[in-house]
Design a protein around this motif. Sequence first.
Motif, PDB file in Angstrom:
ATOM      1  N   ALA A 679       2.584  -6.747  17.415  1.00 35.13           N
ATOM      2  CA  ALA A 679       1.603  -7.520  16.524  1.00 35.13           C
ATOM      3  C   ALA A 679       0.418  -6.543  16.031  1.00 35.13           C
ATOM      4  CB  ALA A 679       1.320  -8.697  17.159  1.00 35.13           C
ATOM      5  N   PHE A 680      -0.101  -6.060  17.010  1.00 27.32           N
ATOM      6  CA  PHE A 680      -1.232  -5.115  16.644  1.00 27.32           C
ATOM      7  C   PHE A 680      -0.897  -4.307  15.501  1.00 27.32           C
ATOM      8  CE2 PHE A 680      -3.958  -1.430  16.731  1.00 27.32           C
ATOM      9  CZ  PHE A 680      -5.144  -1.767  16.947  1.00 27.32           C
ATOM     10  N   GLN A 681       0.128  -3.453  15.602  1.00 24.71           N
ATOM     11  CA  GLN A 681       0.442  -2.625  14.637  1.00 24.71           C
ATOM     12  C   GLN A 681       1.086  -3.251  13.277  1.00 24.71           C
ATOM     13  OE1 GLN A 681       0.626   0.568  15.181  1.00 24.71           O
ATOM     14  NE2 GLN A 681       0.002   0.553  17.229  1.00 24.71           N
ATOM     15  N   LEU A 682       1.562  -4.455  13.444  1.00 23.60           N
ATOM     16  CA  LEU A 682       1.991  -5.074  12.030  1.00 23.60           C
ATOM     17  C   LEU A 682       0.825  -5.477  11.287  1.00 23.60           C
ATOM     18  CD1 LEU A 682       4.549  -6.283  10.723  1.00 23.60           C
ATOM     19  CD2 LEU A 682       3.969  -8.356  12.106  1.00 23.60           C
ATOM     20  N   LEU A 683      -0.285  -6.199  12.062  1.00 21.99           N
ATOM     21  CA  LEU A 683      -1.488  -6.564  11.334  1.00 21.99           C
ATOM     22  C   LEU A 683      -2.314  -5.415  10.938  1.00 21.99           C
ATOM     23  CD1 LEU A 683      -3.345  -8.922  10.378  1.00 21.99           C
ATOM     24  CD2 LEU A 683      -3.987  -9.104  12.844  1.00 21.99           C
ATOM     25  N   SER A 684      -2.353  -4.110  11.747  1.00 21.92           N
ATOM     26  CA  SER A 684      -3.129  -3.173  11.349  1.00 21.92           C
ATOM     27  C   SER A 684      -2.688  -2.501   9.995  1.00 21.92           C
ATOM     28  CB  SER A 684      -3.196  -2.079  12.307  1.00 21.92           C
ATOM     29  OG  SER A 684      -3.897  -0.933  12.112  1.00 21.92           O
ATOM     30  N   HIS A 685      -1.123  -2.415  10.179  1.00 15.86           N
ATOM     31  CA  HIS A 685      -0.624  -1.764   8.581  1.00 15.86           C
ATOM     32  C   HIS A 685      -0.814  -2.617   7.433  1.00 15.86           C
ATOM     33  CE1 HIS A 685       2.305   0.406   6.708  1.00 15.86           C
ATOM     34  NE2 HIS A 685       2.842  -0.628   6.165  1.00 15.86           N
ATOM     35  N   ARG A 686      -0.728  -4.076   7.759  1.00 16.65           N
ATOM     36  CA  ARG A 686      -1.294  -5.151   6.475  1.00 16.65           C
ATOM     37  C   ARG A 686      -2.492  -4.611   6.229  1.00 16.65           C
ATOM     38  NH1 ARG A 686       1.291  -7.329   2.875  1.00 16.65           N
ATOM     39  NH2 ARG A 686       2.739  -8.245   4.486  1.00 16.65           N
ATOM     40  N   LEU A 687      -3.558  -4.454   7.082  1.00 17.25           N
ATOM     41  CA  LEU A 687      -5.121  -4.311   6.623  1.00 17.25           C
ATOM     42  C   LEU A 687      -5.205  -3.134   5.863  1.00 17.25           C
ATOM     43  CD1 LEU A 687      -6.637  -6.137   9.639  1.00 17.25           C
ATOM     44  CD2 LEU A 687      -6.701  -6.899   7.214  1.00 17.25           C
ATOM     45  N   ARG A 688      -4.387  -2.073   6.315  1.00 19.49           N
ATOM     46  CA  ARG A 688      -4.512  -0.533   5.741  1.00 19.49           C
ATOM     47  C   ARG A 688      -4.057  -0.828   4.317  1.00 19.49           C
ATOM     48  NH1 ARG A 688      -2.608   1.447  10.617  1.00 19.49           N
ATOM     49  NH2 ARG A 688      -0.325   1.576   9.920  1.00 19.49           N
ATOM     50  N   CYS A 689      -3.346  -1.698   3.869  1.00 19.09           N
ATOM     51  CA  CYS A 689      -2.906  -2.016   2.363  1.00 19.09           C
ATOM     52  C   CYS A 689      -3.929  -2.752   1.574  1.00 19.09           C
ATOM     53  CB  CYS A 689      -1.584  -2.942   2.434  1.00 19.09           C
ATOM     54  SG  CYS A 689      -0.395  -1.960   3.135  1.00 19.09           S
ATOM     55  N   VAL A 690      -5.048  -3.226   2.122  1.00 21.52           N
ATOM     56  CA  VAL A 690      -5.989  -3.818   1.472  1.00 21.52           C
ATOM     57  C   VAL A 690      -6.704  -2.794   0.603  1.00 21.52           C
ATOM     58  CG1 VAL A 690      -8.238  -4.975   1.489  1.00 21.52           C
ATOM     59  CG2 VAL A 690      -6.447  -5.700   3.292  1.00 21.52           C
ATOM     60  N   PRO A 691      -6.809  -3.096  -0.696  1.00 17.18           N
ATOM     61  CA  PRO A 691      -7.412  -2.106  -1.728  1.00 17.18           C
ATOM     62  C   PRO A 691      -8.649  -1.845  -1.651  1.00 17.18           C
ATOM     63  CG  PRO A 691      -6.901  -4.185  -2.881  1.00 17.18           C
ATOM     64  CD  PRO A 691      -6.343  -4.226  -1.435  1.00 17.18           C
ATOM     65  N   ASN A 692      -9.272  -0.656  -2.271  1.00 19.89           N
ATOM     66  CA  ASN A 692     -10.612  -0.432  -2.532  1.00 19.89           C
ATOM     67  C   ASN A 692     -11.367  -1.650  -3.381  1.00 19.89           C
ATOM     68  OD1 ASN A 692     -13.178   0.625  -3.222  1.00 19.89           O
ATOM     69  ND2 ASN A 692     -12.415   2.820  -2.674  1.00 19.89           N
ATOM     70  N   PRO A 693     -12.314  -2.134  -3.089  1.00 22.05           N
ATOM     71  CA  PRO A 693     -12.932  -3.184  -3.650  1.00 22.05           C
ATOM     72  C   PRO A 693     -13.495  -2.767  -5.097  1.00 22.05           C
ATOM     73  CG  PRO A 693     -14.275  -2.671  -1.985  1.00 22.05           C
ATOM     74  CD  PRO A 693     -13.235  -1.872  -1.843  1.00 22.05           C
ATOM     75  N   GLU A 694     -13.988  -1.298  -5.389  1.00 21.24           N
ATOM     76  CA  GLU A 694     -14.373  -0.947  -6.501  1.00 21.24           C
ATOM     77  C   GLU A 694     -13.296  -0.859  -7.533  1.00 21.24           C
ATOM     78  OE1 GLU A 694     -17.244  -0.142  -7.495  1.00 21.24           O
ATOM     79  OE2 GLU A 694     -18.059  -0.664  -5.162  1.00 21.24           O
ATOM     80  N   LEU A 695     -11.832  -0.842  -7.070  1.00 19.28           N
ATOM     81  CA  LEU A 695     -11.057  -0.671  -7.926  1.00 19.28           C
ATOM     82  C   LEU A 695     -10.420  -2.003  -8.353  1.00 19.28           C
ATOM     83  CD1 LEU A 695      -8.514   2.025  -6.163  1.00 19.28           C
ATOM     84  CD2 LEU A 695      -9.782   2.269  -8.227  1.00 19.28           C
ATOM     85  N   MET A 696     -10.939  -3.229  -7.651  1.00 19.61           N
ATOM     86  CA  MET A 696     -10.227  -4.412  -7.915  1.00 19.61           C
ATOM     87  C   MET A 696     -11.309  -5.369  -8.335  1.00 19.61           C
ATOM     88  SD  MET A 696      -7.129  -3.978  -6.983  1.00 19.61           S
ATOM     89  CE  MET A 696      -6.607  -5.604  -6.860  1.00 19.61           C
ATOM     90  N   ARG A 697     -12.478  -4.685  -8.785  1.00 16.12           N
ATOM     91  CA  ARG A 697     -13.785  -5.628  -9.239  1.00 16.12           C
ATOM     92  C   ARG A 697     -13.362  -6.398 -10.447  1.00 16.12           C
ATOM     93  NH1 ARG A 697     -18.844  -5.151  -7.565  1.00 16.12           N
ATOM     94  NH2 ARG A 697     -18.480  -3.215  -6.686  1.00 16.12           N
TER      95      ARG A 697
END
Length: 748
Positions: A679-697
């Motif tokens: 479960a740790f690996q699953l959630l960690s992988h998901r959070l690594r997919c969160v984009p850079n806020p500067e790109l999504m402003r």
Amino acid sequence: MNTEKDFSPLTPNIVRALNDKLYEKRKVAALEIEKLVREFVAQNNSTQIRHVIQILASEFALSQHPHSRKGGLIGLAACSIALGKDSGLYLKELIEPVLTCFNDSDSRLRYYACEALYNIVKVARGAVLPHFNVLFDGLSKLAADPDPNVKSGSELLDRLLKDIVTESNKFDLVAFVPLLRERIYSNNQYARQFIISWILVLESVPDINLIDYLPEILDGLFQILGDSSKEIRRTCEVVLGEFLKEIKKTPSSVKYAEMANILVIHSNDLIQLTAMTWMREFIQLAGRVVLPYSSGILTAVLPCLSYDDRKKSTKEAASACNHSLMKLVTPEDDEDEEELKSRCPLGGCFWGHSVSNSGTDRSQVTLDLDGIVQVLDRHLHDSTTGMMTRIAVLKWLYHLYIKTPRKMFRHTDSLFPMLLKTLSDESDEVILKDLEVLAEIASSPAGQTDASDSCDNSDNKLELQVPVAANASQCVTELGKLVGDSSPSTPSMNSYFYKFMINLLKRFSLERKLLENRGAFIIRQLCLLLHAENIFHSMADILLKEEDLKFASTMVQTLNTILLTSAELFQLRNQLKDLRTQESCALFCCLYRSWCHNPVATVSLCFLTQNYQHAYDLIQKFGDLEVTVDFLMEVDKLVQLIESPIFTYLRLQLLDVENNPYLIKALYGLLMLLPQSQAFQLLSHRLRCVPNPELMRTSKPAGAKRAAYAHMDYNDLLKHFDRVQSKHLEVRHQRSGRTDHPDRKLML
């Protein structure tokens, strides 16, 4: 015998020959008597004729000497032959002494008696009908005679008598039925065969209407139908089949009411199919006339519904009976007698009495509701009741609550405990039908209380309050906020609804296996039957007062899983997802206060309702909780749920980094709680997919989404969470025997 005695007009030679032990000499004497009587007939001398008959009867047929009795019998037969068509004038004197000899201990003498009576009847023909009962009585005894010759002789006489009855239109059926009713209960097989053969003959005669007297002999026929002899059973089946054909031809003249109770008492395997077949026809032909006998019919029918394929025909007939009887119950049966009288013309109704035809006015028969409920309740209590029977019982209860709700609610208090117990049944289909009954009880308008009672309930301040009418006054919920009338999609509940919810949770508490194995199934079905919002709101109210905190936590976990995963809860999830209305906010707060019994469930509720900052605040408090293996398993399940279709919107919100910082923080908080597992690996992988806020402003102002429910006091909710968790911690310490505040330990 005294040979010196005067037997005139019989000559001494005739007297001597009648007393002889040789049959041939007695026969010669009989021929002489025949000749003598013919002369008296020619002379029209009835006095001498009667005198001869009287001598033959008293001095010979009824003599103590066996040879004399034999002579008397053949002499009486000779008299009858000589009399010819005039024998009818003397039948009583001729028949009675012969019938007396039917009881003789000597089998040969009984045979001679049969022979003599045969000759008498053969000559008299239809003239013997006024004496039919005594002849029938005598023959019924000889039908079971142990001597084959006597039996054979009686059968010849029996056939002759049947021919006479069939040819005649003067048979006195009214006088015969009492004797038939008495003799039909004989246990002797030969006597039964004799009786059933006569009923078959009488039924075949067009001028004899035996159907009018069927109620008097039907019970006896069913007794005979249970005989061990296959031949007797087959003959009886033919007789009953003929009666049933006639009933179908002339249904309006049949006395159904008098026969209904007879049918229901016969449950022997050998006769059950026939009884069910008759009952099915009765219900279809007589209609509501059989309603007063419903409880008896159900007593006989319900057990048959659980038969296997070995008794398929009986099961099908019983099922047809059950279905037809259920259709007879209508909303009119819910009316009180006074209401029915007001609709009935003066003098046109006979209250409480049934009649004998299917054209009866509906108001003339009364549904035996009390008796029916008693039978249904008894079958539910009986642990040996088959599954299909239990299902049928519950279908009946549901049908009665639909058709006669006012009268049925008088029985609800007595039925309620057993209906709750039935939720533990091993069959899903039984549970489903049981839930339908309970749901109907909980939502029926017949069980509504006054609006004032609904709002003022000092004993149950946390009770779910639902207005009982469109104009009912607003009720104050436990949150202290005013909630208006129910939405159109939310049906009003009555006083039994909350009672049902309390008792259901008690049952789950006492039977943890029930909660574990069937809890989700039961709650999901109730959400379909009674509206999910009502179910969750009321259960949350009740769990808030639950003293068994471990059960409260388990129950909240179960409810939360159902809320997040079940298709039946789609509408409720959408209602909670945005919290756009005051009602949805109130529902969230209600659930939240109970969900606090389970910290992980509380966080998942916040995720569902997009309360991300509050979810983050809660997770921060997890550091002060006792982290156990069960706790980590719940976090693991929550991570799996986040990856499910239910939380698609949540994962998409990770793209809006600027406006959802607390969502990301909350997810990272969960990640930090987990050991480095799958479960740790699953959630960690998901959070690594969160984009850079500067790109999504974007230019969208932050926090706009929360304006819809900014009025909620989140500090108060956090304080409530702390109080609940303190209680849980205190209880755990008491159970483990610790009184101090231990260091937090990872229970792995």
